[in-house]
Design a protein around this motif. Structure first.
Motif, mmCIF file in Angstrom:
data_model
loop_
_atom_site.group_PDB
_atom_site.id
_atom_site.type_symbol
_atom_site.label_atom_id
_atom_site.label_comp_id
_atom_site.label_asym_id
_atom_site.label_seq_id
_atom_site.Cartn_x
_atom_site.Cartn_y
_atom_site.Cartn_z
ATOM 1 N N LYS A 64 0.850 -1.201 0.000
ATOM 2 C CA LYS A 64 0.000 0.000 0.000
ATOM 3 C C LYS A 64 0.882 1.246 0.000
ATOM 4 C CE LYS A 64 -4.189 -1.862 2.097
ATOM 5 N NZ LYS A 64 -4.845 -2.167 3.371
ATOM 6 N N ARG A 110 2.821 0.135 -11.628
ATOM 7 C CA ARG A 110 1.727 0.415 -10.683
ATOM 8 C C ARG A 110 0.609 -0.624 -10.821
ATOM 9 N NH1 ARG A 110 -2.251 5.156 -11.838
ATOM 10 N NH2 ARG A 110 -2.998 3.471 -13.144
ATOM 11 N N ASN A 111 0.276 -1.015 -12.064
ATOM 12 C CA ASN A 111 -0.771 -2.017 -12.286
ATOM 13 C C ASN A 111 -0.401 -3.358 -11.655
ATOM 14 O OD1 ASN A 111 -2.261 -0.163 -13.683
ATOM 15 N ND2 ASN A 111 -1.664 -0.869 -15.708
ATOM 16 N N THR A 119 -0.964 -3.158 -7.955
ATOM 17 C CA THR A 119 -2.412 -3.250 -7.701
ATOM 18 C C THR A 119 -2.868 -4.711 -7.751
ATOM 19 O OG1 THR A 119 -2.720 -1.072 -8.685
ATOM 20 C CG2 THR A 119 -4.689 -2.439 -8.468
ATOM 21 N N GLN A 120 -2.366 -5.469 -8.741
ATOM 22 C CA GLN A 120 -2.748 -6.884 -8.855
ATOM 23 C C GLN A 120 -2.233 -7.695 -7.673
ATOM 24 O OE1 GLN A 120 -1.389 -7.037 -13.095
ATOM 25 N NE2 GLN A 120 -3.166 -8.327 -13.378
ATOM 26 N N GLN A 148 -4.529 -7.032 -4.809
ATOM 27 C CA GLN A 148 -5.811 -7.746 -4.982
ATOM 28 C C GLN A 148 -5.678 -9.215 -4.593
ATOM 29 O OE1 GLN A 148 -6.717 -6.784 -9.075
ATOM 30 N NE2 GLN A 148 -7.835 -4.928 -8.535
ATOM 31 N N ALA A 157 2.123 1.573 -3.525
ATOM 32 C CA ALA A 157 1.059 2.097 -4.398
ATOM 33 C C ALA A 157 0.864 3.596 -4.165
ATOM 34 C CB ALA A 157 -0.243 1.342 -4.127
#
Length: 295
Positions: A50, A128-129, A132-133, A136, A53
């Protein structure tokens, strides 16, 4: 003879009792690992990622939802052929101010981004993607979830590690491009005034640095093309590299690269390293106490 047999039977049963006790302790440790420690590590990983991110989208203090603009001065104390100021906002370069001294002129050339243009740094967007994955994947196993096997933990760790390695690789490995690809890239159309035909630029991330490379070109005369050998794809092309564009053949005469450290990119690379270590340590622990690995 009979007494010896009795003795060996007693020793064998003692050993089996000891190994059973050892097994019971390991089983208890494994159950505790699945129930408590795995979730503690997942929570730690989420907290670190986090933070990573957050680095990708630093908001302007007092203006929620508006990304902070940061200026980076690119240049070198040893040579002043190329100097520039690039403005970065998240994953986009919103402004550029570049001065280039070309070999044949004492007057520096000045270029800036057109007002209607921004240059997306695909490497930053992709990294960044992947973060994020990874987040998740981690949030899909909340504290109420009960892991049943070590293999299940390893599978989750492998999936998270894959995303983190991909994120890190996007920042540490700039895309290779051929010179014709660079010549026809959207970046060439970003500038006001337009770049002259004998200049090409590339902007990319390398580790935690924002890099600007300037190529000066000269046209090869038709009668010198017998030794023409087009260069392949590369992050950085050297003087002497040749390429063909349209009906003309070019050679790179000078190359200048200037760069600047982007501190928050440096932070994210540190976060990736720590997270990958945590994932590996958990996998190692599972490997030691997992009953399915016992003979």
């Amino acid at each position: 003879m009979h007494g010896v047999d009795r003795q060996s039977v007693f020793e064998a049963s003692s050993m089996s009792a000891a190994s059973q006790a050892e097994r019971a302790v390991l089983e208890e440790e494994f159950n505790w690992l699945l129930k408590e420690e795995v979730h503690a590590v997942l929570k730690q990983l989420q907290d670190i990622l986090k933070e990573a991110a957050r680095r990708f989208s630093v908001a302007t203090p007092g203006f929620e939802g508006q990304l902070k603009q940061e200026n980076f001065i690119l240049g070198s104390s040893t040579m002043d052929q190329v100097k520039g100021v690039l403005t970065m906002q998240g994953e986009a370069l919103t402004q550029a101010d570049i001065n280039i001294k070309v070999a044949k002129s004492n007057q520096p050339l000045h270029f800036a981004f057109r007002d209607d243009k921004q240059w997306k740094l695909q490497q930053v967007q992709d990294a960044r993607n992947h973060v994020t994955q990874a987040l998740q994947l981690l949030s899909s196993r909340d504290e109420s979830y009960h892991f049943k096997t070590g293999a299940e933990v390893n599978k989750l760790m492998d999936a998270v590690m894959l995303q983190l390695i991909r994120a890190r690789n996007r920042l540490t490995t700039p895309a290779t491009m051929t010179l014709p690809e660079l010549a026809s890239s959207g970046l060439m159309k970003m500038f006001n005034p337009a770049l002259p035909g004998d200049l090409m630029l590339n902007l990319y991330i390398n580790l935690s640095k924002l890099c600007l490379t300037v190529y000066q070109l000269h046209v090869l005369q038709p009668n010198t093309t017998k030794n023409f050998k087009p260069a392949g794809g590369s992050v950085l092309h050297n003087p002497g590299a040749m390429f063909e564009l349209g009906s003309s053949k070019f050679e790179v005469s000078h190359v200048h690269t200037v760069e600047c450290v982007v501190p928050w990119l440096n932070d994210t690379l540190v976060f990736f390293t720590i997270s990958l270590q945590l994932c590996q340590q958990l996998k190692d622990k599972v490997g030691v106490v997992d009953p399915s690995h016992w003979a």
